[in-house]
Motif scaffolding. Structure first.
Motif, PDB file in Angstrom:
ATOM      1  N   ARG A   1     120.253  53.091 100.716  1.00  0.00           N
ATOM      2  CA  ARG A   1     119.180  53.535  99.827  1.00  0.00           C
ATOM      3  C   ARG A   1     117.835  53.474 100.549  1.00  0.00           C
ATOM      4  O   ARG A   1     117.085  54.438 100.576  1.00  0.00           O
ATOM      5  CB  ARG A   1     119.172  52.688  98.558  1.00  0.00           C
ATOM      6  CG  ARG A   1     118.421  53.352  97.415  1.00  0.00           C
ATOM      7  CD  ARG A   1     118.468  52.555  96.128  1.00  0.00           C
ATOM      8  NE  ARG A   1     117.876  51.233  96.274  1.00  0.00           N
ATOM      9  CZ  ARG A   1     118.564  50.099  96.195  1.00  0.00           C
ATOM     10  NH1 ARG A   1     119.869  50.110  95.994  1.00  0.00           N
ATOM     11  NH2 ARG A   1     117.941  48.942  96.326  1.00  0.00           N
ATOM     12  N   TRP A   2     117.559  52.346 101.182  1.00  0.00           N
ATOM     13  CA  TRP A   2     116.274  52.202 101.885  1.00  0.00           C
ATOM     14  C   TRP A   2     116.152  53.225 102.998  1.00  0.00           C
ATOM     15  O   TRP A   2     115.121  53.883 103.158  1.00  0.00           O
ATOM     16  CB  TRP A   2     116.139  50.805 102.486  1.00  0.00           C
ATOM     17  CG  TRP A   2     116.175  49.718 101.473  1.00  0.00           C
ATOM     18  CD1 TRP A   2     115.726  49.795 100.179  1.00  0.00           C
ATOM     19  CD2 TRP A   2     116.701  48.397 101.654  1.00  0.00           C
ATOM     20  NE1 TRP A   2     115.943  48.591  99.555  1.00  0.00           N
ATOM     21  CE2 TRP A   2     116.535  47.717 100.434  1.00  0.00           C
ATOM     22  CE3 TRP A   2     117.283  47.725 102.718  1.00  0.00           C
ATOM     23  CZ2 TRP A   2     116.936  46.397 100.240  1.00  0.00           C
ATOM     24  CZ3 TRP A   2     117.675  46.408 102.537  1.00  0.00           C
ATOM     25  CH2 TRP A   2     117.507  45.763 101.318  1.00  0.00           C
TER      26      TRP A   2
ATOM     27  N   ASN B   1     108.094  55.378  95.997  1.00  0.00           N
ATOM     28  CA  ASN B   1     109.442  55.027  96.442  1.00  0.00           C
ATOM     29  C   ASN B   1     109.410  54.427  97.828  1.00  0.00           C
ATOM     30  O   ASN B   1     110.090  53.457  98.122  1.00  0.00           O
ATOM     31  CB  ASN B   1     110.333  56.276  96.529  1.00  0.00           C
ATOM     32  CG  ASN B   1     110.729  56.753  95.170  1.00  0.00           C
ATOM     33  OD1 ASN B   1     110.613  56.005  94.208  1.00  0.00           O
ATOM     34  ND2 ASN B   1     111.169  57.990  95.087  1.00  0.00           N
ATOM     35  N   PHE B   2     108.599  55.035  98.687  1.00  0.00           N
ATOM     36  CA  PHE B   2     108.539  54.609 100.072  1.00  0.00           C
ATOM     37  C   PHE B   2     108.094  53.154 100.167  1.00  0.00           C
ATOM     38  O   PHE B   2     108.741  52.324 100.793  1.00  0.00           O
ATOM     39  CB  PHE B   2     107.593  55.518 100.859  1.00  0.00           C
ATOM     40  CG  PHE B   2     107.465  55.130 102.296  1.00  0.00           C
ATOM     41  CD1 PHE B   2     108.319  55.671 103.244  1.00  0.00           C
ATOM     42  CD2 PHE B   2     106.503  54.213 102.704  1.00  0.00           C
ATOM     43  CE1 PHE B   2     108.225  55.295 104.581  1.00  0.00           C
ATOM     44  CE2 PHE B   2     106.398  53.826 104.027  1.00  0.00           C
ATOM     45  CZ  PHE B   2     107.261  54.374 104.969  1.00  0.00           C
TER      46      PHE B   2
ATOM     47  N   ASP C   1     117.561  56.069 103.398  1.00  0.00           N
ATOM     48  CA  ASP C   1     117.375  57.448 102.928  1.00  0.00           C
ATOM     49  C   ASP C   1     115.944  57.693 102.475  1.00  0.00           C
ATOM     50  O   ASP C   1     115.348  58.718 102.782  1.00  0.00           O
ATOM     51  CB  ASP C   1     118.334  57.758 101.779  1.00  0.00           C
ATOM     52  CG  ASP C   1     119.760  57.961 102.295  1.00  0.00           C
ATOM     53  OD1 ASP C   1     119.933  57.972 103.526  1.00  0.00           O
ATOM     54  OD2 ASP C   1     120.671  58.094 101.468  1.00  0.00           O
ATOM     55  N   ILE C   2     115.383  56.727 101.749  1.00  0.00           N
ATOM     56  CA  ILE C   2     114.028  56.927 101.230  1.00  0.00           C
ATOM     57  C   ILE C   2     113.014  56.916 102.374  1.00  0.00           C
ATOM     58  O   ILE C   2     112.126  57.767 102.445  1.00  0.00           O
ATOM     59  CB  ILE C   2     113.674  55.831 100.198  1.00  0.00           C
ATOM     60  CG1 ILE C   2     114.559  55.994  98.964  1.00  0.00           C
ATOM     61  CG2 ILE C   2     112.198  55.897  99.819  1.00  0.00           C
ATOM     62  CD1 ILE C   2     114.415  54.883  97.955  1.00  0.00           C
TER      63      ILE C   2
ATOM     64  N   ALA D   1     112.952  60.019 104.461  1.00  0.00           N
ATOM     65  CA  ALA D   1     112.642  61.265 103.753  1.00  0.00           C
ATOM     66  C   ALA D   1     111.168  61.365 103.356  1.00  0.00           C
ATOM     67  O   ALA D   1     110.818  62.044 102.403  1.00  0.00           O
ATOM     68  CB  ALA D   1     113.533  61.391 102.520  1.00  0.00           C
ATOM     69  N   SER D   2     110.291  60.704 104.093  1.00  0.00           N
ATOM     70  CA  SER D   2     108.865  60.799 103.798  1.00  0.00           C
ATOM     71  C   SER D   2     108.368  62.235 103.995  1.00  0.00           C
ATOM     72  O   SER D   2     108.582  62.813 105.056  1.00  0.00           O
ATOM     73  CB  SER D   2     108.113  59.850 104.734  1.00  0.00           C
ATOM     74  OG  SER D   2     106.848  60.385 105.062  1.00  0.00           O
TER      75      SER D   2
ATOM     76  N   SER E   1     110.910  62.428  99.407  1.00  0.00           N
ATOM     77  CA  SER E   1     110.513  61.134  98.811  1.00  0.00           C
ATOM     78  C   SER E   1     109.094  61.208  98.273  1.00  0.00           C
ATOM     79  O   SER E   1     108.378  62.157  98.515  1.00  0.00           O
ATOM     80  CB  SER E   1     110.489  60.028  99.853  1.00  0.00           C
ATOM     81  OG  SER E   1     111.750  59.586 100.197  1.00  0.00           O
ATOM     82  N   ASN E   2     108.649  60.142  97.590  1.00  0.00           N
ATOM     83  CA  ASN E   2     107.225  60.042  97.298  1.00  0.00           C
ATOM     84  C   ASN E   2     106.742  58.659  97.711  1.00  0.00           C
ATOM     85  O   ASN E   2     107.532  57.767  98.014  1.00  0.00           O
ATOM     86  CB  ASN E   2     106.929  60.351  95.832  1.00  0.00           C
ATOM     87  CG  ASN E   2     107.572  59.342  94.912  1.00  0.00           C
ATOM     88  OD1 ASN E   2     107.547  58.152  95.170  1.00  0.00           O
ATOM     89  ND2 ASN E   2     108.176  59.822  93.837  1.00  0.00           N
TER      90      ASN E   2
END
Ligand code: HEM
Ligand code: FES
Lengths: 106, 459
Positions: free
Chosen positions: B213-214, B233-234, B216-217, B220-221, B229-230
């Motif tokens: 999960r981490w 989330n980041f 991927d986020i 995906a910045s 991402s946003n």
């Protein structure tokens, strides 16, 4: 043309022709000596042509240069006489050369 | 070290790392409201234009939908042929040079004294945080930090992991449904890479899904790679990750201090090395280097696992060749990595003016080394778009980079893929991809978010 011997980690020796003017890496690959990957094709940029030069020969091959040392630093099997085979050019002086291969290329 | 990093090091003495990262988010959001930092771009998918309709200077390969829309090959082919060192003036990531030929990429990657990997290797910068990680450090600091951790993935240690990896691969494959289609990405590729990561970090096995999960986020910045991402989330993912790993760090340290033998995992290695034993006190370095290993070992191997299945589906005669000769597996693994090229590029900044292939790159310019293009260079790879599992020079692929930053996990990745295919061939006669896979939105990660397949067991 002279001779060079590559000794695998398990002790198997491969004596092949030392073609003057060629990089040692190319000689190993052309003679299908196992254990040299040479992923970067001889640019001193992958470290997968690592050989350990027999102590009595290091005076003739010379020590690794700065670029080469930097790549060699990344392998745990580095020894004081480690070289990258793509950076050693075969010459008459090296006739009879003996090098060992590490257990793994990095 | 940046001022931000110095301040955080001081703060680290009193404030836990995850709280500091959350603090950064508040600061960052405030700055953004005041208009002090740019709002991150939001990428909305629209039809990517046919590259033959564009003027050279209007070609923008930063578009995160190029791969999804099947346009990446045509775009880079044109650049390789007409303008192998190409300047894009105006993109959502600012101006940058694209290096697209195999030979030139090797040159840039090798010459770290001309091209710096600092401060980050993604196309855009991540505002509000400046993670410090050795993939984005120049020698000598890079060399120190890399040497401290590379032992964990040294081939000798991998040999000892082989049995364990094989067991886990077998377990996953033996539990796949044989009668209905399923998603290969989540059931196999993600599952296997996560198990491996949890093992390397000695991370609590039942919580291993956190790692994906981490990763991927963080990867995906939108401002770094054009991903979806946003900010919130980041920062949340970054803080959660740092918190979990700080806890693990202090637990391991307490055990070591009490005289326990160091176990063989990344954190124990970092703790046992004088150059890295205090890394936890520098939250940006801690976050950066752990993030590097998690992302480095995650997306890449995962997408090679999916990519191999997809490629063999597209080139079924290669699957037939493979079944007839299992000894092709090691070479096929290199060929799959070439064909997939899970990370499209790494970025550099020119340290001086450099002439390259007829262009002058100026000091300070951003330079993108497109591995995905180098691996399609017809001067090096004949029929480069095809998967050819017995390709003679497959190992000359550039997907692991070259030079001092050459992928540290290359042998681990190769081993995982080799074992996967050895075990697949013991069980299945075919893996049919039943619908076109979903492709990730990114200009960096070349991967699959879903791929429905149907298995045919060996009869
Ligand atoms: C197929 C799988 C993989 C691919 C395609 C890949 C690709 C890459 C690339 C392109 C680089 C940068 C090279 C450069 O700048 O010249 C890199 C560096 C790195 N990779 Fe991988 N990687 C893979 C698997 C892994 C795995 C499994 C790990 C985990 C252990 C890992 C850890 C790293 C690290 C730590 C670095 C930084 C090395 C440095 O800066 O010295 N990678 N990788
Ligand atoms: S062949 Fe790559 S370093 Fe010698």
């Amino acid at each position: 043309m002279g001779k060079v011997t590559f000794i695998e980690h398990n002790g198997t020796a491969h004596e092949v022709e030392l073609e003057y003017g060629q990089p040692l890496m190319q000689i190993a690959v052309d003679n299908m000596v196992p254990g040299i990957d040479a992923d970067c094709g001889g640019e001193c940029a992958c470290g997968t042509c690592h050989v350990i030069v027999a102590d009595e020969w290091i005076g003739k091959t010379g020590q690794a240069g700065d670029d080469e040392k930097q790549m060699l630093d990344m392998t745990p099997e580095k020894a004081p006489s480690s070289r990258l085979a793509c950076q050693i050019v075969a010459s008459e002086e090296l006739d009879g050369l003996v090098v060992r291969l590490p257990e793994f290329q990095m | 070290m940046s001022i931000q990093a110095k301040a955080m090091q001081v703060a680290a003495k009193v404030v836990p790392a995850d709280v500091q990262i959350k603090g950064l988010r508040v600061l960052h959001n405030t700055k953004r409201k005041l208009g002090l930092t740019k709002t991150p771009p939001v990428f909305v998918e629209s039809l990517v234009p046919d590259v033959s309709t564009l003027a050279l200077e209007d070609i923008d390969v930063s578009n995160p939908f190029l791969v999804r829309q099947g346009q990446s090959e045509a775009y880079f082919k044109r650049l390789r042929q007409e303008c192998p060192v190409h300047y894009a003036k105006d993109t959502p990531f600012g101006p940058f040079w694209s290096i697209t030929r195999h030979e030139d990429i090797k040159f840039v990657d090798k010459h770290h004294e001309l091209f710096s990997a600092e401060p980050l290797i993604l196309m855009g910068d991540i505002q509000g945080v400046q993670p410090e990680l050795f993939i984005a450090m120049d020698p000598p600091k890079h060399d120190e930090q890399r040497m401290a951790v590379q032992g964990v993935v040294a081939p000798k240690n991998l040999l000892e992991l082989e049995g364990l990896i094989r067991e886990r691969v077998a377990e996953v494959l033996d539990n796949l449904p044989l009668d209905t289609p399923f998603d290969w990405v989540s059931k196999v590729s993600i599952e296997l890479t996560t198990r491996m990561l949890a093992t390397l970090f000695d991370y609590p096995y039942e919580r291993r899904a956190d790692l994906v999960r981490w990763s991927d986020i963080i990867a995906a910045s939108p401002e770094a790679t054009g991903g979806p991402s946003n900010d919130d989330n980041f920062f949340q993912a970054a803080a959660d990750m740092v918190k979990a790993f700080s806890t693990l760090w202090w637990e391991k340290k307490a055990r070591l201090d009490a005289g326990a033998e160091p176990s063989f995992d990344l954190i124990s290695l970092l703790l046992s090395n004088k150059d890295t034993k205090d890394m936890v006190k520098n939250p940006m370095e801690f976050f950066g280097n752990l993030g590097l290993l998690i992302i480095g070992g995650n997306d890449t191997t995962r997408n090679s696992m999916s990519g191999g299945v997809y490629a063999l589906h597209k080139f079924p005669e290669q699957f037939a060749k493979l079944k007839a000769n299992h000894s092709l597996i090691p070479n096929m693994v290199s060929e799959i990595i070439r064909w997939q090229t899970p990370l499209a590029y790494m970025r550099r900044i020119a340290k001086t003016d450099v002439e390259l292939n007829g262009q002058t790159i100026r000091k300070g310019d951003k330079v993108i080394m497109w591995y995905s293009s180098g691996n399609r260079d017809e001067d090096v790879f004949e029929d480069a778009h095809k998967l050819i599992i017995d390709r003679k020079n497959a190992r000359n692929h550039i997907a692991f980079g070259f030079g001092v930053h050459r992928c540290m996990g290359n042998r681990l990745a190769e081993m995982q893929l080799r074992i996967l295919w050895e075990e697949i061939l013991q069980r299945f006669d075919n893996i049919e991809v039943v619908e076109e896979p979903e492709i990730v939105q990114s200009n960096w990660v070349r991967g699959y978010s879903r791929m429905m397949v149907k298995l045919t067991p060996l009869s």
